[in-house]
Design an enzyme around this catalytic site. Structure first.
Site, PDB file in Angstrom:
ATOM      1  N   GLU A  27       0.514  -1.238   0.089  1.00 15.16           N
ATOM      2  CA  GLU A  27       0.175   0.005  -0.109  1.00 15.16           C
ATOM      3  C   GLU A  27       0.795   1.519  -0.109  1.00 15.16           C
ATOM      4  O   GLU A  27       0.360   3.012  -0.666  1.00 15.16           O
ATOM      5  CB  GLU A  27      -1.057   0.070   0.903  1.00 15.16           C
ATOM      6  CG  GLU A  27      -2.166  -1.205   1.342  1.00 15.16           C
ATOM      7  CD  GLU A  27      -1.745  -1.941   1.401  1.00 15.16           C
ATOM      8  OE1 GLU A  27      -0.487  -2.645   2.244  1.00 15.16           O
ATOM      9  OE2 GLU A  27      -2.688  -3.066   1.774  1.00 15.16           O
ATOM     10  N   HIS A  62       2.773  -8.795   1.767  1.00 14.01           N
ATOM     11  CA  HIS A  62       1.220  -8.086   1.334  1.00 14.01           C
ATOM     12  C   HIS A  62       0.128  -9.348   1.037  1.00 14.01           C
ATOM     13  O   HIS A  62      -0.028 -10.282   0.130  1.00 14.01           O
ATOM     14  CB  HIS A  62       0.965  -7.692   0.232  1.00 14.01           C
ATOM     15  CG  HIS A  62       0.320  -6.543  -0.222  1.00 14.01           C
ATOM     16  ND1 HIS A  62      -0.967  -5.745   0.318  1.00 14.01           N
ATOM     17  CD2 HIS A  62      -1.079  -6.945  -1.465  1.00 14.01           C
ATOM     18  CE1 HIS A  62      -2.309  -5.899  -0.256  1.00 14.01           C
ATOM     19  NE2 HIS A  62      -1.968  -6.223  -1.544  1.00 14.01           N
ATOM     20  N   HIS A 107       2.288   1.250   5.723  1.00 10.02           N
ATOM     21  CA  HIS A 107       0.786   2.459   5.332  1.00 10.02           C
ATOM     22  C   HIS A 107       0.471   2.733   6.723  1.00 10.02           C
ATOM     23  O   HIS A 107       0.558   2.341   7.525  1.00 10.02           O
ATOM     24  CB  HIS A 107      -0.493   1.529   5.049  1.00 10.02           C
ATOM     25  CG  HIS A 107      -0.321   0.034   4.677  1.00 10.02           C
ATOM     26  ND1 HIS A 107      -1.388  -0.377   6.487  1.00 10.02           N
ATOM     27  CD2 HIS A 107       0.191  -0.920   5.113  1.00 10.02           C
ATOM     28  CE1 HIS A 107      -1.005  -0.826   6.305  1.00 10.02           C
ATOM     29  NE2 HIS A 107      -0.619  -1.932   5.196  1.00 10.02           N
ATOM     30  N   HIS A 124      -5.048   0.364   7.336  1.00 12.86           N
ATOM     31  CA  HIS A 124      -5.737  -0.504   7.806  1.00 12.86           C
ATOM     32  C   HIS A 124      -4.579  -1.075   8.429  1.00 12.86           C
ATOM     33  O   HIS A 124      -3.490  -0.788   9.086  1.00 12.86           O
ATOM     34  CB  HIS A 124      -5.999  -1.188   7.004  1.00 12.86           C
ATOM     35  CG  HIS A 124      -4.688  -1.569   6.299  1.00 12.86           C
ATOM     36  ND1 HIS A 124      -4.624  -1.075   5.007  1.00 12.86           N
ATOM     37  CD2 HIS A 124      -4.420  -3.044   6.299  1.00 12.86           C
ATOM     38  CE1 HIS A 124      -3.577  -2.497   4.228  1.00 12.86           C
ATOM     39  NE2 HIS A 124      -3.594  -3.283   5.103  1.00 12.86           N
ATOM     40  N   GLU A 172       0.299  -2.237  11.346  1.00 15.64           N
ATOM     41  CA  GLU A 172       1.674  -2.946  11.461  1.00 15.64           C
ATOM     42  C   GLU A 172       2.210  -2.637  11.383  1.00 15.64           C
ATOM     43  O   GLU A 172       3.862  -3.021  12.138  1.00 15.64           O
ATOM     44  CB  GLU A 172       0.837  -3.166   9.586  1.00 15.64           C
ATOM     45  CG  GLU A 172      -0.017  -3.768   9.714  1.00 15.64           C
ATOM     46  CD  GLU A 172      -0.428  -3.982   8.123  1.00 15.64           C
ATOM     47  OE1 GLU A 172       0.061  -4.290   7.522  1.00 15.64           O
ATOM     48  OE2 GLU A 172      -2.148  -4.130   7.475  1.00 15.64           O
TER      49      GLU A 172
HETATM   50 ZN   LIG Z   1      -0.930  -4.861   2.427  1.00 12.30          ZN
END
Ligand SMILES: [Zn+2]
Length: 275
Positions: A10, A61, A105, A116, A134
Protein backbone atom coordinates in the site's frame (compact mmCIF):
# COMPACT_ATOMS: atom_id res chain seq x y z
CA UNK A 1 25.75 -7.11 7.52
CA UNK A 2 22.54 -9.10 7.32
CA UNK A 3 19.38 -7.17 6.35
CA UNK A 4 15.73 -8.13 6.64
CA UNK A 5 13.26 -6.32 4.38
CA UNK A 6 9.52 -6.59 4.94
CA UNK A 7 7.75 -5.32 1.82
CA UNK A 8 4.10 -4.33 1.92
CA UNK A 9 2.27 -2.89 -1.07
CA UNK A 10 0.00 0.00 0.00
CA UNK A 11 2.88 2.40 0.66
CA UNK A 12 4.63 1.72 -2.64
CA UNK A 13 5.57 4.55 -5.00
CA UNK A 14 2.65 5.44 -7.28
CA UNK A 15 0.08 3.25 -5.51
CA UNK A 16 -2.99 5.19 -4.41
CA UNK A 17 -6.07 2.93 -4.33
CA UNK A 18 -7.19 -0.72 -4.07
CA UNK A 19 -7.01 -1.33 -7.84
CA UNK A 20 -3.20 -1.59 -7.45
CA UNK A 21 -3.10 -3.98 -4.51
CA UNK A 22 -5.94 -6.45 -5.12
CA UNK A 23 -5.19 -9.29 -7.56
CA UNK A 24 -8.91 -9.94 -8.05
CA UNK A 25 -9.48 -6.35 -9.21
CA UNK A 26 -6.89 -6.56 -11.95
CA UNK A 27 -7.03 -3.04 -13.41
CA UNK A 28 -3.73 -1.91 -11.93
CA UNK A 29 -2.50 -4.95 -9.98
CA UNK A 30 0.24 -5.98 -12.45
CA UNK A 31 1.47 -2.37 -12.44
CA UNK A 32 1.40 -2.47 -8.64
CA UNK A 33 3.60 -5.58 -8.56
CA UNK A 34 6.17 -3.95 -10.84
CA UNK A 35 6.15 -0.74 -8.80
CA UNK A 36 6.59 -2.72 -5.59
CA UNK A 37 9.46 -4.76 -7.04
CA UNK A 38 11.21 -1.59 -8.25
CA UNK A 39 10.92 0.07 -4.81
CA UNK A 40 12.42 -3.01 -3.14
CA UNK A 41 15.22 -3.10 -5.72
CA UNK A 42 16.15 0.50 -4.95
CA UNK A 43 16.53 -0.41 -1.27
CA UNK A 44 18.48 -3.59 -2.08
CA UNK A 45 20.91 -1.69 -4.36
CA UNK A 46 21.62 0.89 -1.67
CA UNK A 47 22.01 -1.78 1.02
CA UNK A 48 24.55 -3.63 -1.10
CA UNK A 49 26.51 -0.38 -1.52
CA UNK A 50 26.56 -0.15 2.29
CA UNK A 51 28.05 -3.62 2.66
CA UNK A 52 24.99 -5.84 3.11
CA UNK A 53 26.11 -9.43 2.56
CA UNK A 54 22.79 -11.18 2.98
CA UNK A 55 19.38 -9.68 2.21
CA UNK A 56 16.09 -11.47 2.82
CA UNK A 57 12.96 -9.87 1.40
CA UNK A 58 9.68 -11.02 2.95
CA UNK A 59 6.77 -10.30 0.61
CA UNK A 60 4.29 -9.01 3.19
CA UNK A 61 1.09 -8.15 1.34
CA UNK A 62 -2.16 -10.16 1.12
CA UNK A 63 -1.24 -13.68 -0.11
CA UNK A 64 2.42 -12.58 0.05
CA UNK A 65 2.98 -13.50 -3.57
CA UNK A 66 3.27 -10.09 -5.21
CA UNK A 67 6.97 -9.40 -5.84
CA UNK A 68 8.25 -10.46 -9.25
CA UNK A 69 11.14 -12.82 -8.55
CA UNK A 70 12.29 -12.60 -12.18
CA UNK A 71 12.76 -8.87 -11.76
CA UNK A 72 13.97 -8.79 -8.17
CA UNK A 73 17.61 -7.87 -7.60
CA UNK A 74 19.66 -11.08 -8.01
CA UNK A 75 21.40 -10.60 -4.65
CA UNK A 76 18.13 -10.67 -2.67
CA UNK A 77 16.47 -13.83 -1.42
CA UNK A 78 12.68 -13.76 -1.63
CA UNK A 79 10.41 -15.22 0.99
CA UNK A 80 7.05 -15.59 -0.75
CA UNK A 81 3.69 -17.23 -0.13
CA UNK A 82 1.41 -17.90 2.80
CA UNK A 83 0.36 -18.91 5.37
CA UNK A 84 3.38 -18.12 7.51
CA UNK A 85 3.45 -18.35 11.29
CA UNK A 86 5.06 -14.92 11.56
CA UNK A 87 3.44 -13.41 8.48
CA UNK A 88 5.10 -10.10 7.53
CA UNK A 89 8.12 -10.87 9.73
CA UNK A 90 8.67 -14.53 8.84
CA UNK A 91 12.35 -15.41 8.85
CA UNK A 92 13.48 -12.62 11.17
CA UNK A 93 15.66 -13.73 14.05
CA UNK A 94 18.57 -12.49 16.20
CA UNK A 95 21.06 -13.06 13.38
CA UNK A 96 19.90 -9.93 11.48
CA UNK A 97 21.65 -6.59 12.00
CA UNK A 98 18.80 -4.39 10.77
CA UNK A 99 15.31 -4.36 9.33
CA UNK A 100 13.78 -2.04 6.73
CA UNK A 101 10.05 -1.79 6.05
CA UNK A 102 9.18 -0.89 2.44
CA UNK A 103 5.73 0.16 1.20
CA UNK A 104 4.12 0.46 4.65
CA UNK A 105 0.92 2.36 5.52
CA UNK A 106 -0.78 3.97 8.53
CA UNK A 107 -2.91 2.08 11.02
CA UNK A 108 -6.64 1.46 10.99
CA UNK A 109 -8.84 4.45 11.76
CA UNK A 110 -6.41 7.26 10.92
CA UNK A 111 -5.78 9.09 7.63
CA UNK A 112 -3.15 7.83 5.19
CA UNK A 113 -3.14 6.03 1.85
CA UNK A 114 -5.00 2.70 2.27
CA UNK A 115 -4.73 2.87 6.07
CA UNK A 116 -5.68 -0.34 7.91
CA UNK A 117 -4.29 -2.82 10.41
CA UNK A 118 -3.78 -6.38 9.15
CA UNK A 119 -7.38 -7.20 8.14
CA UNK A 120 -10.83 -5.66 8.05
CA UNK A 121 -11.85 -7.15 11.41
CA UNK A 122 -9.33 -5.18 13.49
CA UNK A 123 -10.16 -1.76 14.85
CA UNK A 124 -7.13 -1.29 17.07
CA UNK A 125 -4.21 -3.40 18.26
CA UNK A 126 -2.48 -2.61 21.54
CA UNK A 127 0.76 -4.03 22.87
CA UNK A 128 1.11 -3.16 26.56
CA UNK A 129 -1.44 -0.35 26.07
CA UNK A 130 0.45 1.25 23.15
CA UNK A 131 -1.76 1.43 20.09
CA UNK A 132 0.09 -0.04 17.11
CA UNK A 133 -0.52 -0.49 13.41
CA UNK A 134 1.42 -2.89 11.22
CA UNK A 135 4.51 -0.69 11.50
CA UNK A 136 4.41 -0.64 15.31
CA UNK A 137 3.52 -4.31 15.70
CA UNK A 138 6.34 -5.44 13.42
CA UNK A 139 8.86 -2.96 14.85
CA UNK A 140 8.16 -4.20 18.39
CA UNK A 141 8.42 -7.79 17.17
CA UNK A 142 11.83 -7.03 15.60
CA UNK A 143 12.92 -5.28 18.77
CA UNK A 144 12.16 -8.39 20.80
CA UNK A 145 14.90 -10.11 18.75
CA UNK A 146 17.23 -7.14 19.25
CA UNK A 147 16.86 -6.02 15.63
CA UNK A 148 16.40 -2.27 14.97
CA UNK A 149 14.06 -1.01 12.24
CA UNK A 150 16.17 1.69 10.60
CA UNK A 151 14.08 2.85 7.65
CA UNK A 152 10.47 2.85 6.49
CA UNK A 153 9.02 3.90 3.14
CA UNK A 154 5.48 4.96 2.35
CA UNK A 155 3.42 8.15 2.50
CA UNK A 156 4.15 11.17 4.69
CA UNK A 157 1.73 9.98 7.38
CA UNK A 158 3.25 6.54 7.93
CA UNK A 159 6.60 8.30 8.24
CA UNK A 160 5.08 10.33 11.09
CA UNK A 161 3.53 7.22 12.68
CA UNK A 162 6.95 5.54 12.57
CA UNK A 163 8.72 8.52 14.16
CA UNK A 164 6.29 8.45 17.09
CA UNK A 165 7.61 5.00 18.01
CA UNK A 166 11.21 5.35 16.75
CA UNK A 167 12.18 9.06 16.76
CA UNK A 168 15.48 8.52 14.92
CA UNK A 169 14.13 6.33 12.12
CA UNK A 170 14.96 7.26 8.51
CA UNK A 171 11.93 7.67 6.29
CA UNK A 172 11.57 7.54 2.51
CA UNK A 173 8.41 9.53 1.74
CA UNK A 174 7.38 8.54 -1.78
CA UNK A 175 3.98 10.26 -1.78
CA UNK A 176 1.93 12.82 0.14
CA UNK A 177 -1.44 11.48 1.29
CA UNK A 178 -4.37 13.50 -0.02
CA UNK A 179 -7.10 11.11 1.16
CA UNK A 180 -7.27 7.41 1.99
CA UNK A 181 -7.37 6.66 -1.76
CA UNK A 182 -5.49 9.61 -3.25
CA UNK A 183 -1.93 10.90 -3.07
CA UNK A 184 0.49 13.27 -4.70
CA UNK A 185 3.15 10.86 -5.98
CA UNK A 186 6.78 11.71 -6.62
CA UNK A 187 8.03 11.02 -10.15
CA UNK A 188 9.31 7.44 -10.04
CA UNK A 189 12.97 8.32 -10.67
CA UNK A 190 12.86 10.75 -7.76
CA UNK A 191 11.04 8.26 -5.58
CA UNK A 192 13.69 5.60 -6.14
CA UNK A 193 16.42 8.16 -5.47
CA UNK A 194 14.81 8.96 -2.10
CA UNK A 195 14.57 5.23 -1.29
CA UNK A 196 18.27 4.74 -2.11
CA UNK A 197 19.38 7.85 -0.26
CA UNK A 198 17.41 7.09 2.94
CA UNK A 199 18.55 3.46 2.93
CA UNK A 200 22.19 4.54 2.63
CA UNK A 201 21.78 7.13 5.40
CA UNK A 202 20.06 4.60 7.68
CA UNK A 203 22.60 1.83 7.20
CA UNK A 204 25.60 4.16 7.51
CA UNK A 205 24.39 5.18 10.95
CA UNK A 206 23.41 1.66 11.98
CA UNK A 207 25.76 1.82 15.00
CA UNK A 208 23.44 4.44 16.56
CA UNK A 209 20.21 2.53 15.85
CA UNK A 210 18.36 1.16 18.85
CA UNK A 211 15.84 -1.70 18.77
CA UNK A 212 12.38 -0.93 20.19
CA UNK A 213 12.07 -2.24 23.73
CA UNK A 214 8.89 -3.23 25.54
CA UNK A 215 8.47 -4.82 28.96
CA UNK A 216 7.47 -8.45 29.40
CA UNK A 217 5.11 -10.16 29.75
CA UNK A 218 3.58 -8.80 26.58
CA UNK A 219 -0.08 -7.93 26.73
CA UNK A 220 -1.74 -8.08 23.33
CA UNK A 221 -5.21 -6.54 23.09
CA UNK A 222 -7.24 -6.45 19.90
CA UNK A 223 -10.36 -4.31 19.59
CA UNK A 224 -12.66 -5.72 16.93
CA UNK A 225 -15.23 -3.96 14.77
CA UNK A 226 -18.16 -5.88 16.28
CA UNK A 227 -18.92 -8.21 19.16
CA UNK A 228 -19.39 -11.29 16.98
CA UNK A 229 -15.76 -11.04 15.86
CA UNK A 230 -14.55 -10.61 19.44
CA UNK A 231 -16.58 -13.62 20.58
CA UNK A 232 -14.95 -15.77 17.89
CA UNK A 233 -11.45 -14.49 18.74
CA UNK A 234 -12.06 -15.28 22.41
CA UNK A 235 -12.21 -19.02 21.53
CA UNK A 236 -8.41 -18.83 21.71
CA UNK A 237 -7.29 -20.58 24.92
CA UNK A 238 -5.98 -18.30 27.70
CA UNK A 239 -7.51 -15.22 26.04
CA UNK A 240 -9.75 -12.78 27.95
CA UNK A 241 -12.85 -11.25 26.42
CA UNK A 242 -13.48 -7.61 27.40
CA UNK A 243 -17.03 -6.98 26.09
CA UNK A 244 -17.16 -3.27 27.01
CA UNK A 245 -14.23 -2.68 24.60
CA UNK A 246 -15.26 -5.30 22.01
CA UNK A 247 -11.76 -6.56 22.72
CA UNK A 248 -9.83 -9.72 23.45
CA UNK A 249 -6.56 -9.76 25.40
CA UNK A 250 -3.78 -12.31 25.60
CA UNK A 251 -0.65 -12.30 27.76
CA UNK A 252 2.45 -13.91 26.25
CA UNK A 253 6.18 -14.02 26.87
CA UNK A 254 7.70 -15.11 23.58
CA UNK A 255 7.49 -12.90 20.48
CA UNK A 256 6.46 -15.94 18.43
CA UNK A 257 3.34 -16.23 20.58
CA UNK A 258 2.64 -12.51 20.09
CA UNK A 259 2.48 -13.00 16.32
CA UNK A 260 0.66 -16.31 16.41
CA UNK A 261 -1.81 -15.01 18.99
CA UNK A 262 -2.61 -12.01 16.80
CA UNK A 263 -3.01 -14.18 13.69
CA UNK A 264 -5.15 -16.75 15.47
CA UNK A 265 -7.49 -14.05 16.75
CA UNK A 266 -7.89 -12.29 13.43
CA UNK A 267 -8.47 -15.54 11.57
CA UNK A 268 -11.08 -16.67 14.09
CA UNK A 269 -12.74 -13.24 14.03
CA UNK A 270 -12.86 -13.40 10.23
CA UNK A 271 -15.21 -16.38 10.43
CA UNK A 272 -17.90 -14.45 12.33
CA UNK A 273 -21.15 -14.42 10.40
CA UNK A 274 -23.04 -11.23 9.51
CA UNK A 275 -20.25 -8.88 8.36
ZN1 LIG B 1 -0.65 -4.78 2.44
Amino acid sequence: MKLFISADMEGTSGIVDPSYVKPEDGRNYERGRQLMTDDVNAVVEAALECGAEEIVVADSHHQMNNLLLEKLHPKAKLLAGSPRDFSMMQGLDESFDAAIFVGYHTRQGVPGVLSHTMSGVIKHIYINDHVVGEFGFNAIYAGLFGVPVVMVSGDDLVAEEARQLIPGIYTAVVKQAVSRTAALCLPLAESRAVLRQQTRAALRSLAQAVPVTVSKPLELTIEFCHAGQAEMAAILPFSRYVPERTAVSLTVDHPHDLYKGMRAMLNLAGTAEFF
